[in-house]
Write a protein that holds these residues in place. Sequence first.
Motif, PDB file in Angstrom:
ATOM      1  N   ILE A 197       1.239  10.681   1.854  1.00  0.00           N
ATOM      2  CA  ILE A 197      -0.167  10.568   2.501  1.00  0.00           C
ATOM      3  C   ILE A 197      -0.854  10.886   1.072  1.00  0.00           C
ATOM      4  CG2 ILE A 197      -1.755  11.649   3.945  1.00  0.00           C
ATOM      5  CD1 ILE A 197       0.681  12.272   5.851  1.00  0.00           C
ATOM      6  N   GLU A 198      -1.942  10.318   0.947  1.00  0.00           N
ATOM      7  CA  GLU A 198      -3.078  10.372  -0.237  1.00  0.00           C
ATOM      8  C   GLU A 198      -4.497  10.002   0.294  1.00  0.00           C
ATOM      9  OE1 GLU A 198      -3.611  11.997  -2.637  1.00  0.00           O
ATOM     10  OE2 GLU A 198      -1.857  12.747  -3.404  1.00  0.00           O
ATOM     11  N   LEU A 199      -5.252  10.410  -0.525  1.00  0.00           N
ATOM     12  CA  LEU A 199      -7.006  10.430   0.126  1.00  0.00           C
ATOM     13  C   LEU A 199      -7.592   9.213  -0.357  1.00  0.00           C
ATOM     14  CD1 LEU A 199      -7.738  14.175   0.014  1.00  0.00           C
ATOM     15  CD2 LEU A 199      -6.718  12.878   1.905  1.00  0.00           C
ATOM     16  N   THR A 200      -7.015   8.481  -1.453  1.00  0.00           N
ATOM     17  CA  THR A 200      -7.656   7.310  -2.079  1.00  0.00           C
ATOM     18  C   THR A 200      -7.000   6.225  -2.099  1.00  0.00           C
ATOM     19  OG1 THR A 200      -6.996   7.748  -4.237  1.00  0.00           O
ATOM     20  CG2 THR A 200      -8.811   8.886  -3.275  1.00  0.00           C
ATOM     21  N   ASP A 201      -7.721   5.068  -1.644  1.00  0.00           N
ATOM     22  CA  ASP A 201      -6.926   3.608  -1.730  1.00  0.00           C
ATOM     23  C   ASP A 201      -6.189   3.369  -2.903  1.00  0.00           C
ATOM     24  OD1 ASP A 201      -8.130   3.139   0.804  1.00  0.00           O
ATOM     25  OD2 ASP A 201     -10.090   2.138  -0.199  1.00  0.00           O
ATOM     26  N   SER A 202      -6.878   3.868  -4.220  1.00  0.00           N
ATOM     27  CA  SER A 202      -5.895   3.549  -5.114  1.00  0.00           C
ATOM     28  C   SER A 202      -4.575   4.244  -5.374  1.00  0.00           C
ATOM     29  CB  SER A 202      -6.828   4.112  -6.568  1.00  0.00           C
ATOM     30  OG  SER A 202      -7.176   5.317  -6.485  1.00  0.00           O
ATOM     31  N   LEU A 203      -4.614   5.502  -4.754  1.00  0.00           N
ATOM     32  CA  LEU A 203      -3.348   6.501  -4.943  1.00  0.00           C
ATOM     33  C   LEU A 203      -2.469   5.500  -3.958  1.00  0.00           C
ATOM     34  CD1 LEU A 203      -4.483  10.029  -5.344  1.00  0.00           C
ATOM     35  CD2 LEU A 203      -3.166   8.808  -6.833  1.00  0.00           C
ATOM     36  N   VAL A 204      -3.096   5.355  -2.665  1.00  0.00           N
ATOM     37  CA  VAL A 204      -1.804   4.826  -1.649  1.00  0.00           C
ATOM     38  C   VAL A 204      -1.486   3.444  -2.403  1.00  0.00           C
ATOM     39  CG1 VAL A 204      -1.837   3.497   0.517  1.00  0.00           C
ATOM     40  CG2 VAL A 204      -3.184   5.903   0.255  1.00  0.00           C
ATOM     41  N   SER A 205      -2.156   2.565  -2.954  1.00  0.00           N
ATOM     42  CA  SER A 205      -1.859   1.536  -3.474  1.00  0.00           C
ATOM     43  C   SER A 205      -0.723   1.606  -4.397  1.00  0.00           C
ATOM     44  CB  SER A 205      -3.010   0.554  -4.229  1.00  0.00           C
ATOM     45  OG  SER A 205      -2.589  -0.554  -4.925  1.00  0.00           O
ATOM     46  N   ASN A 206      -0.970   2.575  -5.315  1.00  0.00           N
ATOM     47  CA  ASN A 206       0.081   2.975  -6.338  1.00  0.00           C
ATOM     48  C   ASN A 206       1.457   3.406  -5.854  1.00  0.00           C
ATOM     49  OD1 ASN A 206       0.918   3.706  -9.371  1.00  0.00           O
ATOM     50  ND2 ASN A 206       1.034   5.697  -8.481  1.00  0.00           N
ATOM     51  N   LEU A 207       1.266   4.211  -4.821  1.00  0.00           N
ATOM     52  CA  LEU A 207       2.607   4.523  -3.876  1.00  0.00           C
ATOM     53  C   LEU A 207       3.352   3.314  -3.456  1.00  0.00           C
ATOM     54  CD1 LEU A 207       1.169   7.611  -2.180  1.00  0.00           C
ATOM     55  CD2 LEU A 207       2.963   7.537  -3.813  1.00  0.00           C
ATOM     56  N   ALA A 208       2.419   2.267  -3.091  1.00  0.00           N
ATOM     57  CA  ALA A 208       3.104   1.064  -2.693  1.00  0.00           C
ATOM     58  C   ALA A 208       3.710   0.181  -3.590  1.00  0.00           C
ATOM     59  CB  ALA A 208       1.952   0.206  -1.701  1.00  0.00           C
ATOM     60  N   ASP A 209       3.115   0.360  -4.721  1.00  0.00           N
ATOM     61  CA  ASP A 209       3.746  -0.398  -6.078  1.00  0.00           C
ATOM     62  C   ASP A 209       4.957   0.367  -6.415  1.00  0.00           C
ATOM     63  OD1 ASP A 209       1.509  -2.020  -6.311  1.00  0.00           O
ATOM     64  OD2 ASP A 209       0.520  -0.925  -7.856  1.00  0.00           O
ATOM     65  N   ILE A 210       4.931   1.722  -6.172  1.00  0.00           N
ATOM     66  CA  ILE A 210       6.318   2.228  -6.580  1.00  0.00           C
ATOM     67  C   ILE A 210       7.419   1.979  -5.530  1.00  0.00           C
ATOM     68  CG2 ILE A 210       7.249   4.812  -6.478  1.00  0.00           C
ATOM     69  CD1 ILE A 210       4.753   5.555  -7.645  1.00  0.00           C
ATOM     70  N   ARG A 211       6.910   1.992  -4.261  1.00  0.00           N
ATOM     71  CA  ARG A 211       8.009   1.403  -3.182  1.00  0.00           C
ATOM     72  C   ARG A 211       8.800   0.043  -3.587  1.00  0.00           C
ATOM     73  NH1 ARG A 211       4.984   0.066   1.772  1.00  0.00           N
ATOM     74  NH2 ARG A 211       4.466  -1.661   0.185  1.00  0.00           N
ATOM     75  N   ASP A 212       7.690  -0.764  -3.797  1.00  0.00           N
ATOM     76  CA  ASP A 212       8.199  -2.101  -4.086  1.00  0.00           C
ATOM     77  C   ASP A 212       8.936  -2.385  -5.332  1.00  0.00           C
ATOM     78  OD1 ASP A 212       6.540  -2.658  -1.854  1.00  0.00           O
ATOM     79  OD2 ASP A 212       5.169  -3.538  -2.690  1.00  0.00           O
ATOM     80  N   ALA A 213       8.765  -1.407  -6.298  1.00  0.00           N
ATOM     81  CA  ALA A 213       9.314  -1.506  -7.571  1.00  0.00           C
ATOM     82  C   ALA A 213      10.767  -0.820  -7.462  1.00  0.00           C
ATOM     83  CB  ALA A 213       8.544  -1.224  -8.628  1.00  0.00           C
ATOM     84  N   GLU A 214      10.882   0.131  -6.903  1.00  0.00           N
ATOM     85  CA  GLU A 214      12.153   1.133  -6.900  1.00  0.00           C
ATOM     86  C   GLU A 214      13.014   0.961  -5.786  1.00  0.00           C
ATOM     87  OE1 GLU A 214      11.099   5.087  -8.063  1.00  0.00           O
ATOM     88  OE2 GLU A 214       9.716   4.253  -9.707  1.00  0.00           O
ATOM     89  N   LEU A 215      12.525   0.591  -4.728  1.00  0.00           N
ATOM     90  CA  LEU A 215      13.309   0.393  -3.253  1.00  0.00           C
ATOM     91  C   LEU A 215      13.861  -0.992  -3.119  1.00  0.00           C
ATOM     92  CD1 LEU A 215      11.771   2.869  -0.812  1.00  0.00           C
ATOM     93  CD2 LEU A 215      13.788   3.293  -2.508  1.00  0.00           C
ATOM     94  N   PRO A 216      15.273  -1.218  -3.049  1.00  0.00           N
ATOM     95  CA  PRO A 216      15.621  -2.462  -2.591  1.00  0.00           C
ATOM     96  C   PRO A 216      14.634  -3.117  -1.408  1.00  0.00           C
ATOM     97  CG  PRO A 216      17.305  -0.820  -2.693  1.00  0.00           C
ATOM     98  CD  PRO A 216      16.234  -0.119  -2.739  1.00  0.00           C
TER      99      PRO A 216
END
Length: 218
Positions: free
Chosen positions: A86-105
């Motif tokens: 959970i984060e408070l800005t769209d940019s941080l949420v988007s960054n977390l989504a990028d991490i998910r897509d890059a690091e998890l199968p």
Amino acid sequence: MRTLFCLFAVALALSSCQPDPLPVQDPGLYVEDARQETRDRGFWQRPGIVMDAMGDLEEKVVADIGAGSGFFARRLAPIADRVIAIELTDSLVSNLADIRDAELPRGRRGRLEPRLGLPNDPKLADNEVDIILFVNTLMYIDSPEQYLQKVLPAMRAEGRIVVVDWKKKDMLIGPPKDARLAIGELEDMLKRAGYHLVDSDDESLEYQYIVVADKMGG
């Protein structure tokens, strides 16, 4: 002269082959001293100790409130059933989504769910999570006690809350001392908000304490 030239050429070649310096890892919030930016947060944060305090993570749903750059979320997602970051800005949420897509199968990306919250509402449903994690976050919330009351219904009956925050001491790293939340103040706050204290650890981490609580009568 030829020998000196050869030695110089060898030294120049070796210097040109030196590896690039390792990238500086995320130092965490509010690193006040520039010299500390080169310190590896993976070392001083000791994530294994924090994760041990969270208990058994298998088949558990974890809410990482104030997930930031995903320091804990990316470590928890391969183990837990699901991590709501959970984060408070769209940019941080988007960054977390990028991490998910890059690091998890691809088949495991559902284990990490970035979610946009509000300053006074993490947008968690009742009985949605087993564990709530705050790392270097609670002290920045305007009304932390009310926020703790707000998240209480989101915890399942056997759930627990783990708070990791800066010790209220003079240190080279971290926010100003007068902005920090003392461990005793946090303990009192959790009790008033309806939690039962399980453990308070002011020794395992160099810069932070760990407080664990569960639902009163849970």
